[in-house]
Structures are given as structure tokens and as C-alpha cells.
Design an enzyme around this catalytic site. Structure first.
Site, PDB file in Angstrom:
ATOM      1  N   ASN A   8       0.874  -1.167   0.000  1.00  0.00           N
ATOM      2  CA  ASN A   8       0.000   0.000   0.000  1.00  0.00           C
ATOM      3  C   ASN A   8       0.915   1.222   0.000  1.00  0.00           C
ATOM      4  O   ASN A   8       1.537   1.530   1.017  1.00  0.00           O
ATOM      5  CB  ASN A   8      -0.890  -0.015   1.255  1.00  0.00           C
ATOM      6  CG  ASN A   8      -1.719   1.252   1.369  1.00  0.00           C
ATOM      7  OD1 ASN A   8      -1.832   2.013   0.403  1.00  0.00           O
ATOM      8  ND2 ASN A   8      -2.302   1.484   2.534  1.00  0.00           N
ATOM      9  N   LYS A  10       0.074   4.211  -0.220  1.00  0.00           N
ATOM     10  CA  LYS A  10      -0.608   5.360   0.401  1.00  0.00           C
ATOM     11  C   LYS A  10      -0.420   6.612  -0.469  1.00  0.00           C
ATOM     12  O   LYS A  10      -0.448   6.511  -1.690  1.00  0.00           O
ATOM     13  CB  LYS A  10      -0.063   5.571   1.814  1.00  0.00           C
ATOM     14  CG  LYS A  10      -0.062   4.297   2.650  1.00  0.00           C
ATOM     15  CD  LYS A  10       0.087   4.565   4.106  1.00  0.00           C
ATOM     16  CE  LYS A  10       0.267   3.260   4.854  1.00  0.00           C
ATOM     17  NZ  LYS A  10      -0.141   3.291   6.226  1.00  0.00           N
ATOM     18  N   HIS A  97      -9.823   0.476   4.415  1.00  0.00           N
ATOM     19  CA  HIS A  97      -8.546   0.706   5.110  1.00  0.00           C
ATOM     20  C   HIS A  97      -8.780   1.625   6.313  1.00  0.00           C
ATOM     21  O   HIS A  97      -9.589   2.547   6.253  1.00  0.00           O
ATOM     22  CB  HIS A  97      -7.529   1.329   4.151  1.00  0.00           C
ATOM     23  CG  HIS A  97      -6.140   1.348   4.727  1.00  0.00           C
ATOM     24  ND1 HIS A  97      -5.721   2.316   5.602  1.00  0.00           N
ATOM     25  CD2 HIS A  97      -5.096   0.484   4.588  1.00  0.00           C
ATOM     26  CE1 HIS A  97      -4.476   2.058   5.962  1.00  0.00           C
ATOM     27  NE2 HIS A  97      -4.078   0.959   5.354  1.00  0.00           N
ATOM     28  N   GLU A  99      -7.187   3.994   7.557  1.00  0.00           N
ATOM     29  CA  GLU A  99      -6.992   5.442   7.358  1.00  0.00           C
ATOM     30  C   GLU A  99      -8.214   6.071   6.701  1.00  0.00           C
ATOM     31  O   GLU A  99      -8.542   7.225   6.943  1.00  0.00           O
ATOM     32  CB  GLU A  99      -5.699   5.678   6.564  1.00  0.00           C
ATOM     33  CG  GLU A  99      -4.478   5.443   7.442  1.00  0.00           C
ATOM     34  CD  GLU A  99      -3.220   5.012   6.710  1.00  0.00           C
ATOM     35  OE1 GLU A  99      -3.142   5.154   5.480  1.00  0.00           O
ATOM     36  OE2 GLU A  99      -2.301   4.513   7.400  1.00  0.00           O
ATOM     37  N   GLU A 173      -5.967  -5.783   9.882  1.00  0.00           N
ATOM     38  CA  GLU A 173      -4.991  -4.746  10.191  1.00  0.00           C
ATOM     39  C   GLU A 173      -5.394  -4.053  11.489  1.00  0.00           C
ATOM     40  O   GLU A 173      -6.243  -3.147  11.473  1.00  0.00           O
ATOM     41  CB  GLU A 173      -4.946  -3.703   9.075  1.00  0.00           C
ATOM     42  CG  GLU A 173      -4.527  -4.248   7.733  1.00  0.00           C
ATOM     43  CD  GLU A 173      -3.858  -3.192   6.877  1.00  0.00           C
ATOM     44  OE1 GLU A 173      -2.712  -3.379   6.526  1.00  0.00           O
ATOM     45  OE2 GLU A 173      -4.496  -2.161   6.605  1.00  0.00           O
ATOM     46  N   GLY A 179       1.522   1.743  10.814  1.00  0.00           N
ATOM     47  CA  GLY A 179       2.405   2.898  10.757  1.00  0.00           C
ATOM     48  C   GLY A 179       2.980   3.292  12.108  1.00  0.00           C
ATOM     49  O   GLY A 179       3.557   4.361  12.253  1.00  0.00           O
ATOM     50  N   SER A 218       2.753  -2.615  10.356  1.00  0.00           N
ATOM     51  CA  SER A 218       4.188  -2.558  10.669  1.00  0.00           C
ATOM     52  C   SER A 218       4.946  -3.823  10.284  1.00  0.00           C
ATOM     53  O   SER A 218       5.846  -4.267  11.002  1.00  0.00           O
ATOM     54  CB  SER A 218       4.404  -2.218  12.152  1.00  0.00           C
ATOM     55  OG  SER A 218       3.903  -0.920  12.420  1.00  0.00           O
TER      56      SER A 218
HETATM   57  C1  PEP Z   1      -1.117  -0.234   5.664  1.00  0.00           C
HETATM   58  O1  PEP Z   1      -1.059   0.878   5.184  1.00  0.00           O
HETATM   59  O2  PEP Z   1      -2.033  -0.995   5.336  1.00  0.00           O
HETATM   60  C2  PEP Z   1      -0.096  -0.657   6.622  1.00  0.00           C
HETATM   61  C3  PEP Z   1      -0.181  -1.852   7.152  1.00  0.00           C
HETATM   62  O3  PEP Z   1       0.910   0.244   6.903  1.00  0.00           O
HETATM   63  P1  PEP Z   1       2.276  -0.053   7.707  1.00  0.00           P
HETATM   64  O4  PEP Z   1       2.880  -1.299   7.107  1.00  0.00           O
HETATM   65  O5  PEP Z   1       3.122   1.156   7.464  1.00  0.00           O
HETATM   66  O6  PEP Z   1       1.939  -0.253   9.145  1.00  0.00           O
END
Ligand code: PEP
Length: 256
Positions: A8, A10, A97, A99, A173, A179, A218
């Protein structure tokens, strides 16, 4: 089941940065990719065409979009339709997601509309689910997952439900791990994935066994092999560590 490793990107990368990164992925995949891994990149809208061009003709590499508006076309200023994304090379759509749920305030109804629309338009769909830290601490993990999964699938027709295997994936997630550098431990991932699988069984019956479950939050080259080796973990969704081709390549090859 072939494991899915999804990036992703982003709101990062210009078209050139995306093209360079995608080309580095293609060059670096070598022998890692065949049979064992399917790679997806959820690129920003403006870089989907470049990413798709760089992947053209390479089996096992696909491109998705991080968002869309669930209508074919119309007076929706500032929005992008799924057909426009198809036009630039997106095969997958990411929905739910954290976010978008928490920063852009997308509620369960919008997520459900998007899921039904994406499938009706012939896309492959990745649905993200996950709890906040407050929800986890309040013992609400199971109810949050149940609510997010059942509402997302509620608007699907019987025919759409029947055709989910092969074009639907769920990414667990935990919001507190995205993040933040805090990765969920193996016990937490096993527990959450078992819950998702069993809730999918309740919703889809035997087809649930054929829905890939990805972990995201992460993921880094250092923890990828452990995570991908866990029961019920059919793939990884990677944000920050997917932005550099070399680090994403290490994650792709981890445990392969
Ligand atoms: C994500 O954006 O779905 C994600 C898991 O980000 P990160 O790996 O940076 O935690």
C-alpha cells in the site's frame, strides 16, 4: 494457497518514483516470484498507469487502487470511478482501510456500498478490517471484526457471494499497529485470523476456506518470515516498508 504480498503506497510517490520502484521490483523478483507469491501494489491514483505499465507482461504482479467512488460516472466533483481506474490498469480495489475509516470518516454503509459496487464492476476486492487500541482493550475485538465483516458483505447479491473465491481477500490490520512500528505478536495474529476465518465461515460457508487472509501493520523485512508462516496467514499487506523496492523484495522473499 499462493501467498499474496500486497503493497500500500498510500499518498507517496510521483509517477517517476512509482515507475522506478515498480521496475526495480520486476528486476529484483528473479526466481522468488514464481508459484509461491502473488504481488499486488495499491498505487496512488496518479501512478497507477505507470505501475501497471512496468508490470505489463510479468505474471503474478497486479495493480490496485486505494479508493474509488461507487458510481459509474456522474456529478461527484473530485471523485474517481472504478471504471476510470480500470482504464488506467487497476485490477484490484482496496476498501475499508483504517486510514479511510478513521481519518476520512468512511462508515460501515459506505464500505458496504463500495464492496458491492467493486464486485459488480468486475474488480478484485481487498477488504481491510481491524480494531482500535481502545476497542481491543475493551475486549471488543470479536464484535468489531464481526460488525465490519458482516456489514461489508451484507449488500452482496447471492451470485456475488458465490463468486468471492478468487476475487476477494480480507486484510486484518489492527489500527494500533498501522504505521506505528508496533507489530501484533504471533498470538494476537493467530487469534484474530482464526476469528476472521470463523466469521467468514458463518457468512460464506465452505467458501471461506478459499478467501485469503492477509495480516497488515508494521510488517518489516525482520518480522515478515514469522508472520507469513503463521496459521491462517495467507499474505501480508505492507505500508511503509513497501515504499523501498529492496525492503519490499525482502518481505516478498521472506519464508518463500
Ligand atoms: C497499511 O497501510 O495498510 C499498513 C499496514 O501500513 P504499515 O505497514 O506502514 O503499518
Amino acid at each position: 494457497m499462493q501467498k499474496i504480498i500486497a503493497a500500500n503506497w498510500k499518498m507517496y510517490k510521483t509517477r517517476k518514483e512509482a515507475a522506478d520502484c515498480a521496475a526495480a521490483l520486476v528486476a529484483g523478483l528473479g526466481n522468488v516470484l514464481p508459484q509461491r507469491r502473488q504481488i499486488l501494489v495499491f498505487a496512488p491514483f496518479t501512478a497507477i498507469a505507470e505501475t501497471s505499465r512496468a508490470f505489463a507482461g510479468v505474471a503474478g504482479l497486479e495493480v490496485g487502487a486505494q479508493n474509488f467512488y461507487p458510481a459509474r460516472e456522474g456529478a461527484f466533483t473530485g471523485e474517481i470511478s472504478s471504471q476510470m481506474l480500470h482504464d488506467v490498469g487497476a485490477d484490484w480495489l482496496l476498501v475499508g482501510h483504517s486510514e479511510r475509516r478513521h481519518i476520512l470518516h468512511e462508515d460501515l454503509g459506505i464500505v458496504a456500498d463500495k464492496c458491492a459496487f467493486a464486485l459488480a464492476e468486475g474488480f478484485k476486492l481487498m477488504l481491510c478490517v481491524g480494531e482500535t487500541l481502545a476497542e481491543r482493550e475493551a475486549g471488543e475485538l470479536g464484535s468489531v471484526l464481526e460488525r465490519q465483516l458482516s456489514s461489508a458483505l451484507a449488500a452482496l447479491s447471492e451470485e456475488q457471494r458465490r463468486t468471492l473465491p478468487g476475487r476477494f481477500a480480507v486484510a486484518y490490520e489492527p489500527v494500533w499497529a498501522i504505521g506505528t512500528g508496533k507489530v501484533a505478536g504471533p498470538a494476537e495474529v493467530l487469534d484474530a485470523h482464526a476469528r476472521v476465518r470463523s466469521q467468514l465461515e458463518g457468512l460464506l460457508g465452505a467458501d471461506a476456506a478459499h478467501i485469503p487472509l492477509l495480516y497488515g501493520g508494521s510488517v518489516k523485512p525482520e518480522n515478515a518470515a514469522t508472520l507469513i508462516g503463521l496459521d491462517n496467514v495467507d499474505g501480508l499487506l505492507v505500508g511503509g516498508a513497501s515504499l523501498e523496492a529492496q525492503s519490499f523484495l525482502q518481505i516478498i522473499s521472506a519464508g518463500a
